[in-house]
Design a protein around this motif. Structure first.
Motif, mmCIF file in Angstrom:
data_model
loop_
_atom_site.group_PDB
_atom_site.id
_atom_site.type_symbol
_atom_site.label_atom_id
_atom_site.label_comp_id
_atom_site.label_asym_id
_atom_site.label_seq_id
_atom_site.Cartn_x
_atom_site.Cartn_y
_atom_site.Cartn_z
ATOM 1 N N UNK A 1 4.394 8.044 30.417
ATOM 2 C CA UNK A 1 5.153 8.947 29.618
ATOM 3 C C UNK A 1 4.984 10.013 28.913
ATOM 4 N N UNK A 2 5.718 10.452 28.126
ATOM 5 C CA UNK A 2 5.689 11.646 27.352
ATOM 6 C C UNK A 2 5.403 11.558 26.605
ATOM 7 N N UNK A 3 4.533 11.878 25.434
ATOM 8 C CA UNK A 3 3.968 11.147 23.981
ATOM 9 C C UNK A 3 4.357 12.325 22.575
ATOM 10 N N UNK A 4 5.255 13.202 22.902
ATOM 11 C CA UNK A 4 5.657 14.825 22.570
ATOM 12 C C UNK A 4 6.767 13.401 21.861
ATOM 13 N N UNK A 5 7.331 12.722 22.476
ATOM 14 C CA UNK A 5 8.844 11.833 21.228
ATOM 15 C C UNK A 5 7.564 11.298 20.355
ATOM 16 N N UNK A 6 6.351 10.784 20.355
ATOM 17 C CA UNK A 6 6.020 9.539 19.573
ATOM 18 C C UNK A 6 5.158 10.855 18.274
ATOM 19 N N UNK A 7 4.539 12.049 19.193
ATOM 20 C CA UNK A 7 4.128 12.663 18.512
ATOM 21 C C UNK A 7 5.335 13.815 17.161
ATOM 22 N N UNK A 8 6.239 13.821 17.719
ATOM 23 C CA UNK A 8 7.044 14.336 16.508
ATOM 24 C C UNK A 8 7.124 13.925 15.513
ATOM 25 N N UNK A 9 7.911 11.815 16.141
ATOM 26 C CA UNK A 9 7.450 10.916 14.501
ATOM 27 C C UNK A 9 6.561 11.197 14.005
ATOM 28 N N UNK A 10 5.160 11.149 14.753
ATOM 29 C CA UNK A 10 3.912 11.192 13.470
ATOM 30 C C UNK A 10 4.605 12.504 12.930
ATOM 31 N N UNK A 11 3.801 13.671 13.758
ATOM 32 C CA UNK A 11 4.749 14.838 12.374
ATOM 33 C C UNK A 11 5.599 14.392 11.266
ATOM 34 N N UNK A 12 6.594 13.801 12.095
ATOM 35 C CA UNK A 12 7.008 13.613 10.447
ATOM 36 C C UNK A 12 7.406 13.548 9.790
ATOM 37 N N UNK A 13 6.045 11.964 10.029
ATOM 38 C CA UNK A 13 5.069 11.226 8.911
ATOM 39 C C UNK A 13 4.480 11.502 8.158
ATOM 40 N N UNK A 14 4.125 12.717 8.844
ATOM 41 C CA UNK A 14 2.696 13.617 7.788
ATOM 42 C C UNK A 14 3.271 14.081 6.172
ATOM 43 N N UNK A 15 4.769 14.948 7.910
ATOM 44 C CA UNK A 15 5.251 16.502 6.286
ATOM 45 C C UNK A 15 5.483 14.642 5.236
ATOM 46 N N UNK A 16 6.231 13.942 5.649
ATOM 47 C CA UNK A 16 7.124 13.074 4.398
ATOM 48 C C UNK A 16 5.989 12.685 3.575
ATOM 49 N N UNK A 17 4.528 12.247 4.226
ATOM 50 C CA UNK A 17 3.479 11.856 3.300
ATOM 51 C C UNK A 17 3.298 13.157 2.295
ATOM 52 N N UNK A 18 3.020 14.122 2.654
ATOM 53 C CA UNK A 18 2.110 15.092 2.305
ATOM 54 C C UNK A 18 3.718 15.918 0.753
ATOM 55 N N UNK A 19 4.877 15.827 1.836
ATOM 56 C CA UNK A 19 5.894 15.543 0.631
ATOM 57 C C UNK A 19 6.043 14.500 -0.747
ATOM 58 N N UNK A 20 5.974 12.952 -0.205
ATOM 59 C CA UNK A 20 5.805 12.374 -1.036
ATOM 60 C C UNK A 20 4.233 12.258 -2.169
ATOM 61 N N UNK A 21 3.382 12.705 -1.565
ATOM 62 C CA UNK A 21 2.273 12.875 -2.537
ATOM 63 C C UNK A 21 2.392 14.054 -3.469
ATOM 64 N N UNK A 22 2.556 14.621 -3.125
ATOM 65 C CA UNK A 22 3.084 16.546 -4.341
ATOM 66 C C UNK A 22 4.442 15.630 -5.089
#
Length: 417
Positions: A163-184
């Protein structure tokens, strides 16, 4: 613009320091929660990916079997797990020998190379159970699960699912960006709320400082004239022994007046601080005005016209209003006569000076407004307005008929309790 006092500046700096501390504390808490959420999400996605390929590989491994040394894979052609697999292959290795691809619905380029297959097979033989290996295939790193298929007492084949983890990693990266914006955004909101709350918390202190500074200014304004007069009386009495008895009597009268002024100032300070409520008692307004003007050191140019009038008020505060209005008229009337009249609920003081521009009639009653119209110190008429409000009355300035300025204090009519 008048710069703030050092005490006010310190309070404002403390407010900003509190805001920054509040924002920094919020940022640290949010950062800790965000790091925990990111790590938890990363582990969860990795586990979900491993569990997915593991379940698929184990299910397909139970579908194929050895019979008399022959591997049967026919059932895979109709198995939904095999048909829906992203990357799938069946490995088989002779004894001894290197593993070879027996069945590969997936393109060969999407599978590990021979060195990768050898590594997977070596790990299966060592662990003798489903294994997980991350290997590159088709130019991308793929997560592989290999489940063994037993041929008697040895592992004869293995089902390989990737299984290619790229899709899961992309979703994880989106979560990190949303958390960063939300925290700011939350930190900014926390800073704004902290600034607002600290401002509200410090408002009583700022109000107290303002009242203290105003009280000091008003005290200086009220005490300056009687102290100067007292000094002149004492100097005249000491210069001539014949005038000493009269000077002593005048000095005693001024000391009594100073005592009443101090009492009134303290009472006003307590009222403004909220530690004492003003006590309104019935009094003869006409008598109070006459007595107050008689005590003024320079009342020769003042004429008084009164009629019997009773109001509910504080005698010291009302006397202070009369002094301020008359002294303001004497000081800024250009040496012209000053006329004071008392009627029911009204004190009117008129001079024949240059007057005050109409646009400044309300402004001169504000605190810290300086200039001729306000008495030069920015306190005299402000005190008049403050006392009027305490008595539920009003003050106003208007042009006097024939020239000059008319200052009025209007009080509610007397009501029996």
């Amino acid at each position: 613009m008048t710069p703030p006092s050092p005490a006010v500046a310190r309070l404002r700096r403390a407010r900003w320091a509190t805001t920054l501390l509040f924002a920094a504390t919020t940022a640290l808490c949010l950062l800790a929660l965000a790091v925990l959420a990111v790590r938890t999400d990363d582990r969860s996605r990795t586990n979900d990916l491993d569990n997915g390929v593991s379940r698929r590989a184990d299910g397909l491994a139970r579908t194929i079997y050895f019979d008399a040394g022959v591997l049967h894979v026919d059932a895979l052609s109709e198995d939904d797990l095999a048909l829906s697999a992203e990357r799938f292959a069946v490995l088989q290795a002779p004894a001894p020998g290197r593993p070879q691809i027996r069945l590969a619905p997936t393109a060969r380029a999407a599978l590990p190379d021979q060195a990768g297959l050898d590594e997977i097979w070596k790990q299966i033989e060592h662990d003798q159970e489903t294994v997980f290996v991350a290997l590159e295939a088709g130019g991308r790193e793929i997560q592989w699960a290999a489940a063994p298929v037993w041929d008697g007492d040895r592992i004869g084949a293995a089902v390989l699912v990737g299984a290619d983890p790229a899709q899961s990693q992309a979703a994880h990266d989106r979560l990190v960006r949303r958390l960063a914006l939300g925290c700011a955004a939350l930190v900014l909101a926390a800073a704004a709320i902290g600034h607002l709350l600290s401002g509200r918390a410090m408002r009583p202190a700022l109000r107290g400082l303002d009242q203290q500074e105003q009280f000091l200014a008003e005290a200086a304004h009220e005490l300056r004239t009687p102290l100067a007069t007292l000094r002149l009386v004492v100097e005249n009495g000491s210069a001539s022994p014949t005038r000493a008895p009269a000077a002593l009597d005048e000095a005693l009268r001024l000391v009594d007046r100073l005592g009443r002024l101090v009492t009134g100032l303290l009472a006003r300070a307590r009222v403004e601080a909220g530690t004492q409520e003003i006590e309104l008692t019935p009094l003869r307004l006409d008598q109070l005005v006459e007595q107050t003007i008689e005590e003024l050191p320079d009342s020769t140019g003042v004429t008084v016209t009164t009629e019997a009038a009773i109001v509910n008020g504080d005698p010291e505060l009302l006397a202070q209003v009369v002094r301020n209005l008359v002294e303001n008229a004497l000081r800024h009337g250009g040496g012209t006569p000053v006329e004071v009249s008392v009627t029911a609920g009204r004190i009117a003081v008129r001079d024949h000076g240059p007057g005050v521009p109409a646009k400044d009639h309300d402004r001169v009653f504000e605190r810290r407004v300086t200039g001729a119209a306000s008495g030069g110190t920015g306190t005299g008429l402000a005190i008049v307005k403050w006392v009027a409000e305490l008595h539920n009355g009003t003050t106003r300035l208007s042009p006097a008929p024939g020239g000059g300025l008319l200052a009025e204090l209007l009080l509610p009519p007397h009501t029996s309790r």
